[in-house]
Scaffold this motif. Structure first.
Motif, PDB file in Angstrom:
ATOM      1  N   ASN A 374      30.607  37.084  67.869  1.00 19.87           N
ATOM      2  CA  ASN A 374      30.433  36.139  68.787  1.00 19.87           C
ATOM      3  C   ASN A 374      29.857  34.960  67.863  1.00 19.87           C
ATOM      4  O   ASN A 374      30.035  33.575  68.018  1.00 19.87           O
ATOM      5  CB  ASN A 374      29.906  36.302  69.972  1.00 19.87           C
ATOM      6  N   ARG A 375      28.637  35.294  67.087  1.00 21.76           N
ATOM      7  CA  ARG A 375      27.966  34.265  66.475  1.00 21.76           C
ATOM      8  C   ARG A 375      28.711  33.633  65.430  1.00 21.76           C
ATOM      9  O   ARG A 375      28.594  32.266  65.291  1.00 21.76           O
ATOM     10  CB  ARG A 375      26.705  34.890  65.847  1.00 21.76           C
ATOM     11  N   ILE A 376      29.643  34.312  64.755  1.00 17.01           N
ATOM     12  CA  ILE A 376      30.396  33.670  63.884  1.00 17.01           C
ATOM     13  C   ILE A 376      31.604  32.886  64.504  1.00 17.01           C
ATOM     14  O   ILE A 376      31.767  31.764  63.966  1.00 17.01           O
ATOM     15  CB  ILE A 376      31.020  34.800  63.065  1.00 17.01           C
ATOM     16  N   ARG A 377      31.996  33.163  65.527  1.00 15.90           N
ATOM     17  CA  ARG A 377      33.144  32.444  66.127  1.00 15.90           C
ATOM     18  C   ARG A 377      32.618  30.963  66.451  1.00 15.90           C
ATOM     19  O   ARG A 377      33.349  30.022  66.372  1.00 15.90           O
ATOM     20  CB  ARG A 377      33.652  33.100  67.416  1.00 15.90           C
ATOM     21  N   ARG A 378      31.306  31.402  66.984  1.00 19.15           N
ATOM     22  CA  ARG A 378      30.729  29.890  67.730  1.00 19.15           C
ATOM     23  C   ARG A 378      30.435  28.855  66.431  1.00 19.15           C
ATOM     24  O   ARG A 378      30.708  28.091  66.348  1.00 19.15           O
ATOM     25  CB  ARG A 378      29.300  30.418  68.314  1.00 19.15           C
ATOM     26  N   ALA A 379      29.881  29.710  65.462  1.00 14.76           N
ATOM     27  CA  ALA A 379      29.460  28.904  64.430  1.00 14.76           C
ATOM     28  C   ALA A 379      30.536  28.260  63.759  1.00 14.76           C
ATOM     29  O   ALA A 379      30.576  27.115  63.164  1.00 14.76           O
ATOM     30  CB  ALA A 379      28.785  29.727  63.334  1.00 14.76           C
ATOM     31  N   ALA A 380      31.668  29.113  63.883  1.00 19.15           N
ATOM     32  CA  ALA A 380      33.026  28.421  62.903  1.00 19.15           C
ATOM     33  C   ALA A 380      33.506  27.091  63.764  1.00 19.15           C
ATOM     34  O   ALA A 380      33.907  26.190  63.176  1.00 19.15           O
ATOM     35  CB  ALA A 380      34.119  29.630  62.796  1.00 19.15           C
ATOM     36  N   VAL A 381      33.259  27.206  65.023  1.00 18.73           N
ATOM     37  CA  VAL A 381      33.757  26.007  65.793  1.00 18.73           C
ATOM     38  C   VAL A 381      32.570  24.933  65.711  1.00 18.73           C
ATOM     39  O   VAL A 381      32.982  23.630  65.392  1.00 18.73           O
ATOM     40  CB  VAL A 381      33.640  26.340  67.355  1.00 18.73           C
ATOM     41  N   MET A 382      31.350  25.209  65.292  1.00 15.89           N
ATOM     42  CA  MET A 382      30.245  24.155  65.452  1.00 15.89           C
ATOM     43  C   MET A 382      30.160  23.791  63.950  1.00 15.89           C
ATOM     44  O   MET A 382      29.437  22.645  63.742  1.00 15.89           O
ATOM     45  CB  MET A 382      28.999  24.683  65.990  1.00 15.89           C
ATOM     46  N   ALA A 383      30.737  24.192  62.963  1.00 16.86           N
ATOM     47  CA  ALA A 383      30.267  24.047  61.646  1.00 16.86           C
ATOM     48  C   ALA A 383      30.813  22.540  61.315  1.00 16.86           C
ATOM     49  O   ALA A 383      31.578  22.064  61.647  1.00 16.86           O
ATOM     50  CB  ALA A 383      30.994  25.140  60.555  1.00 16.86           C
ATOM     51  N   GLU A 384      29.842  21.853  60.454  1.00 16.42           N
ATOM     52  CA  GLU A 384      30.170  20.541  59.996  1.00 16.42           C
ATOM     53  C   GLU A 384      30.237  20.672  58.342  1.00 16.42           C
ATOM     54  O   GLU A 384      29.280  21.337  57.779  1.00 16.42           O
ATOM     55  CB  GLU A 384      28.980  19.587  60.105  1.00 16.42           C
ATOM     56  N   GLY A 385      31.240  20.510  57.745  1.00 18.25           N
ATOM     57  CA  GLY A 385      31.520  20.550  56.484  1.00 18.25           C
ATOM     58  C   GLY A 385      32.070  22.063  56.098  1.00 18.25           C
ATOM     59  O   GLY A 385      32.608  22.629  57.138  1.00 18.25           O
ATOM     60  N   SER A 386      32.300  22.607  54.991  1.00 16.88           N
ATOM     61  CA  SER A 386      32.720  23.817  54.837  1.00 16.88           C
ATOM     62  C   SER A 386      31.691  24.974  54.660  1.00 16.88           C
ATOM     63  O   SER A 386      32.139  26.122  54.626  1.00 16.88           O
ATOM     64  CB  SER A 386      33.141  23.764  53.392  1.00 16.88           C
ATOM     65  N   GLU A 387      30.519  24.736  54.742  1.00 23.60           N
ATOM     66  CA  GLU A 387      29.410  25.939  54.981  1.00 23.60           C
ATOM     67  C   GLU A 387      28.964  26.233  56.303  1.00 23.60           C
ATOM     68  O   GLU A 387      28.767  25.218  57.264  1.00 23.60           O
ATOM     69  CB  GLU A 387      28.310  25.384  54.300  1.00 23.60           C
ATOM     70  N   ILE A 388      28.732  27.468  56.419  1.00 24.87           N
ATOM     71  CA  ILE A 388      28.178  27.960  57.857  1.00 24.87           C
ATOM     72  C   ILE A 388      26.782  28.062  57.507  1.00 24.87           C
ATOM     73  O   ILE A 388      26.314  28.883  56.895  1.00 24.87           O
ATOM     74  CB  ILE A 388      28.961  29.005  58.384  1.00 24.87           C
ATOM     75  N   SER A 389      25.942  27.339  58.233  1.00 24.65           N
ATOM     76  CA  SER A 389      24.343  27.500  58.136  1.00 24.65           C
ATOM     77  C   SER A 389      23.995  28.539  59.049  1.00 24.65           C
ATOM     78  O   SER A 389      24.485  28.899  59.936  1.00 24.65           O
ATOM     79  CB  SER A 389      23.808  26.070  58.466  1.00 24.65           C
ATOM     80  N   ALA A 390      22.549  28.830  58.624  1.00 24.72           N
ATOM     81  CA  ALA A 390      21.860  29.890  59.651  1.00 24.72           C
ATOM     82  C   ALA A 390      21.659  29.086  60.890  1.00 24.72           C
ATOM     83  O   ALA A 390      21.750  29.639  61.998  1.00 24.72           O
ATOM     84  CB  ALA A 390      20.687  30.044  58.982  1.00 24.72           C
ATOM     85  N   LYS A 391      21.415  27.912  61.038  1.00 27.29           N
ATOM     86  CA  LYS A 391      21.429  27.229  62.363  1.00 27.29           C
ATOM     87  C   LYS A 391      22.670  27.283  63.212  1.00 27.29           C
ATOM     88  O   LYS A 391      22.491  27.416  64.340  1.00 27.29           O
ATOM     89  CB  LYS A 391      21.147  25.581  61.992  1.00 27.29           C
ATOM     90  N   ALA A 392      23.788  27.287  62.515  1.00 25.28           N
ATOM     91  CA  ALA A 392      25.099  27.250  63.239  1.00 25.28           C
ATOM     92  C   ALA A 392      25.193  28.514  63.830  1.00 25.28           C
ATOM     93  O   ALA A 392      25.872  28.715  65.000  1.00 25.28           O
ATOM     94  CB  ALA A 392      26.131  26.772  62.191  1.00 25.28           C
TER      95      ALA A 392
END
Ligand SMILES: Nc1ncnc2c1ncn2[C@@H]1O[C@H](COP(=O)(O)OP(=O)(O)OP(=O)(O)O)[C@@H](O)[C@H]1O
Length: 455
Positions: A374-392
């Motif tokens: 779930n955290r990864i799914r959410r982060a993939a939607v929220m990501a800005e740019g090509s990197e997923i940050s710890a914050k996302a």
């Protein structure tokens, strides 16, 4: 069209059971006020068009159709239209007088019950409660088409996961009951599907029932079924989950939540493989394998008198513990990367930043694989740019190597944040919020309690 949503004294939305009253001539002006003390929130619509708008906006499961004998013919068309578009809704009818033969269409309109005005509100509340329960059953389509959907592989190279896969193969060969234990989100449901898939029953049905998700009053008929007319509202024969699983496997999740009286019935079934539908005269034999799961400690439940000791011993013959994600830490990063790759549309363009990988490795994962997904799914939607940050990922505030108490506090804070967001996103509709987080309502309520969230 009345669109008021119930709110508390602070004006924030609170969750209630929503019903829709389709009332062309305001024939029941006081229905909202009369039903509010029973916990029902009434939306009102005069025409099908308004009703359909409300049904698209709110979680409404039951409709009360006020039938006017003077204009019932055009109501028949409107009701048929709504029923075609929302087949899982449950319907009650309130009529203003004695119906004649011209109203025979009502009999084929699938109403659960019919009432005449003036209404006895207590009895009407009982019927609404029953309709609500029936809608729950209609929504939870329990059958998992294992053959249609590819079964998720159990990922991981850690010795604990290798042992789990080997144990599943061995237990798949047996036809005896299996008790799965493990934390929430650790993969008990997935293991149950594998047990079915690895067994000689794999061509048969795989049926699941979460014993914590249904009101106690409905579990008996959900499990064992009922005959037409067995009780008010039993307008059709209902084939219970045990019978639906004939030739296959029934997975009973959250078994510790099964009421004590039904535990006796289940014990009898395990002994003689016979069921008796409510209202039936004869028992019948059902050939299904049972797999049980509980995230609660069943030994504790026995000590506290909530779970029968004889049933516990009967279930505890073949037992399989599903490890928590933090117990196989070496697999977390490869799993996270696989989940990210598999997100539809991602086409491997997104990657985790180094800081995100660190945070994933060091987090305690109380919600296990489900939380990771779930955290990864959410982060993939929220990501800005090509990197997923710890914050996302929502892991930026997790400090490495925290003392346990601090970690537990941070976990609770994070859980609370995620729960509150889901509650707000779904306008206080707890079922929808639980669905969004891919957890059962029982788990949702448990987490709400743990995080001391006031609804
Ligand atoms: N080892 C694994 N490899 C791949 N996916 C996994 C693994 N373990 C769990 N999952 C996935 O994690 C999610 C949660 O698993 P599941 O629903 O089986 O957990 P559970 O223990 O039954 O949870 P609960 O007790 O809350 O019902 C599912 O999407 C499942 O496919």
């Amino acid at each position: 069209m009345n669109q008021d949503v119930p709110s508390d004294s602070k004006g924030s939305r609170i969750s209630r059971r929503n019903i829709l009253v389709l009332d062309p001539v305001d024939g029941l002006p006081d229905i909202a006020a009369e039903l509010a003390p029973f916990g029902w929130h009434c939306f009102k619509a005069q025409q099908a068009r308004d009703a359909l708008t409300l049904l698209g906006q709110y979680d409404i499961r039951v409709i009360v159709a006020v039938i006017e004998t003077s204009s019932h013919r055009c109501q028949a068309r409107e009701i048929a239209d709504i029923q075609r578009k929302h087949p899982k809704l449950q319907w009650l009818a309130v009529t203003d007088g004695i119906l004649d033969t011209s109203c025979s269409w009502l009999l084929s309109a699938n109403f659960i019950d019919y009432y005449h005005k003036p209404l006895n509100w207590c009895r009407f509340n009982d019927s609404l409660g029953h309709a609500w329960g029936m809608s729950q059953l209609a929504r939870d389509n329990p059958t998992v088409a294992i053959d249609d959907a590819p079964l998720t592989a159990i990922e991981g190279k850690h010795p604990l996961i290798q042992t789990l896969r080997r144990d599943l193969e061995k237990l798949g060969q047996s036809d005896d009951t299996v008790l799965l234990s493990g934390e929430t989100g650790s993969g008990k449901g997935l293991c149950a599907k594998w047990l079915h898939f690895l067994s000689h029953r794999r061509q048969g049905p795989f049926v699941t029932l979460n014993c914590g998700a249904l009101p106690a009053s409905l579990i008996q008929s959900t499990l064992f079924g009922h005959e037409k007319g067995a009780f008010t509202g039993a307008d059709k024969r209902y084939i219970g989950h045990l019978e639906q699983a004939d030739g296959g496997t029934l997975f009973l999740d959250e078994i510790a939540d099964l009421p004590l009286d039904l535990q006796v019935n289940l014990l009898h079934f395990l002994d003689d493989k016979q069921i008796m539908r409510i209202g039936a005269c004869h028992p019948q034999t059902v050939n299904c394998r049972l797999i049980f799961a509980s995230h609660q400690d069943l030994e504790n439940a026995v000590d506290e008198g909530r779970f029968r000791e004889d049933l516990y011993h009967r279930l505890n013959v073949l037992r399989l513990h599903v490890p928590s994600l933090r117990e196989y830490k070496s697999d977390i990063i490869p799993m996270a990367e696989r989940f990210l790759q598999n997100i539809p549309g991602n086409a491997s363009s997104l990657v985790f930043s180094n800081q995100a990988l660190n945070a994933i490795q060091n987090y305690n994962w109380p919600g296990n694989v489900r939380e990771l997904q779930n955290r990864i799914r959410r982060a993939a939607v929220m990501a800005e740019g090509s990197e997923i940050s710890a914050k996302a990922l929502g892991l930026d505030r997790i400090k490495e190597h925290n003392p346990d108490a601090e970690l537990a506090k941070q976990r609770d804070n994070l859980d609370a944040e995620v729960l509150l967001k889901a509650i707000a996103d779904n306008r206080h509709n707890i079922s929808a919020a639980a669905r969004q987080l891919n957890i059962s309502r029982t788990t949702f309520y448990r987490l709400i309690k743990k995080c001391q969230i006031q609804l």
